[in-house]
Design an enzyme around this catalytic site. Structure first.
Site, short mmCIF file in Angstrom:
data_model
loop_
_atom_site.label_atom_id
_atom_site.label_comp_id
_atom_site.label_asym_id
_atom_site.label_seq_id
_atom_site.Cartn_x
_atom_site.Cartn_y
_atom_site.Cartn_z
N GLY A 19 7.87 65.43 20.59
CA GLY A 19 7.03 64.64 21.50
C GLY A 19 7.81 63.80 22.48
O GLY A 19 7.29 62.82 23.01
N SER A 20 9.04 64.20 22.76
CA SER A 20 9.95 63.39 23.57
C SER A 20 9.46 63.15 25.00
O SER A 20 9.22 64.09 25.76
CB SER A 20 11.32 64.06 23.62
OG SER A 20 12.17 63.43 24.55
#
Length: 305
Positions: A69-70
């Protein structure tokens, strides 16, 4: 002068926010969510230097790393593609959620070439492959070069204080992940203030020693000759949740409470930083103080495909 690409819209606004903390605490927010027209948050400042360096090297391909989910990976993909770079990213697992799923779909929509690993053991080999023929950007953009973005932010904060747009804070709260945001502020601030960095990743990655080391390295690049830090760094470990990206009740509650006053946070970084601020305000330890919170989550609406 170091090479730099103009990506963002600066200075980002500062505003006083009422209704979230007790009346005994004065809250201001620095709207880093409005840092760029394509994607906001705290990665834009770092990428100005990192993509500028890649361009100066004659590179047309960049590679980086982050969790599933960067925000760093997504920001790199969006701004990299906008400036003619091919972007590859190594992704390591984190707990899945609706938010993480949206980030992954946005990575693909932004044209990033993703190499998903099943665990941390697979990361080194994936990184070696991604680095071939590419300019490497470290996780979070938090190299000494990328950290210069938040040395500039510290100077921007002080200019806003001098202009009367912001009253001088007693404390600044920020999420601590890869460390570049906190380190840049520590390196650049020249007034007496508590810099409270709320850890949201494993301690081996984020700790006071690493933040100070990164701050000193970025100071050397910026040719800042002061030896001592004016800000007092304080790293908080109690709001992490035990694993990167793991939900906590306190962070979820903070996200909900902030949303009620129109401040959009997310549960992995800004939600945990706000949870710490809410807890400290509720305990009375911030009574009579002025606090600046860095809203480092993207504020640009994206259409996920």
């Amino acid at each position: 002068m170091l090479p730099r690409l103009a990506l963002g819209t600066f200075p980002t606004p500062v505003e006083r926010v009422d209704g979230l903390l007790p009346k005994s605490v004065e809250l201001w927010v620095k709207r880093e969510d409005q840092s760029g027209p394509l994607y906001g948050g705290n990665k834009v400042r770092k990428l100005e230097f990192l993509l500028g360096d890649a361009r100066a090297r004659g590179s047309d391909r960049i590679a980086t790393i982050g969790g599933f989910g960067s925000h760093h990976v997504l920001a790199t993909a969006i701004y990299g593609r906008a400036h003619g770079f091919s972007v590859s990213a190594v992704l390591f697992p984190q707990p899945m959620s609706e938010h993480v799923d949206k980030q992954l779909r946005a990575d693909v929509a932004a044209g990033a070439h993703l190499s998903k690993t099943r665990g941390y053991l697979g990361v080194p080999l994936a990184v070696l492959r991604a680095q071939r023929g590419a300019t490497w950007i470290p996780g979070g953009g938090s190299s000494p070069l990328g950290t210069l973005g938040y040395v500039e932010a510290a100077r921007e904060i002080e200019a806003q204080i001098a202009a009367g747009e912001l009253l001088r804070p007693d404390a600044i709260y920020v999420a601590l992940g890869s460390g570049g945001t906190a380190a840049g502020l520590l390196a650049g601030l020249t007034f007496d203030v508590d810099l409270v960095a709320v850890r949201v990743v494993d301690r081996v990655v984020a700790n006071a020693m690493k933040v100070r080391r990164l701050a000193r390295a970025s100071r050397r690049l910026a040719e800042i000759r002061r030896h001592d830090f004016s800000a007092r760094l304080r790293v908080l470990h109690g709001f992490f949740g035990g694993a990167y990206g793991r939900a906590t009740a306190a962070a979820d509650a903070a996200v909900h409470r902030a949303a009620n006053i129109g401040l959009r946070l997310e549960p992995t970084y800004t939600g945990k930083a706000m949870a710490a601020l809410l807890a400290h305000a509720a305990s009375g330890q911030l009574d009579g103080k002025r606090v600046l919170f860095l809203q480092t989550y993207n504020g640009v609406d994206l259409h996920y495909e």
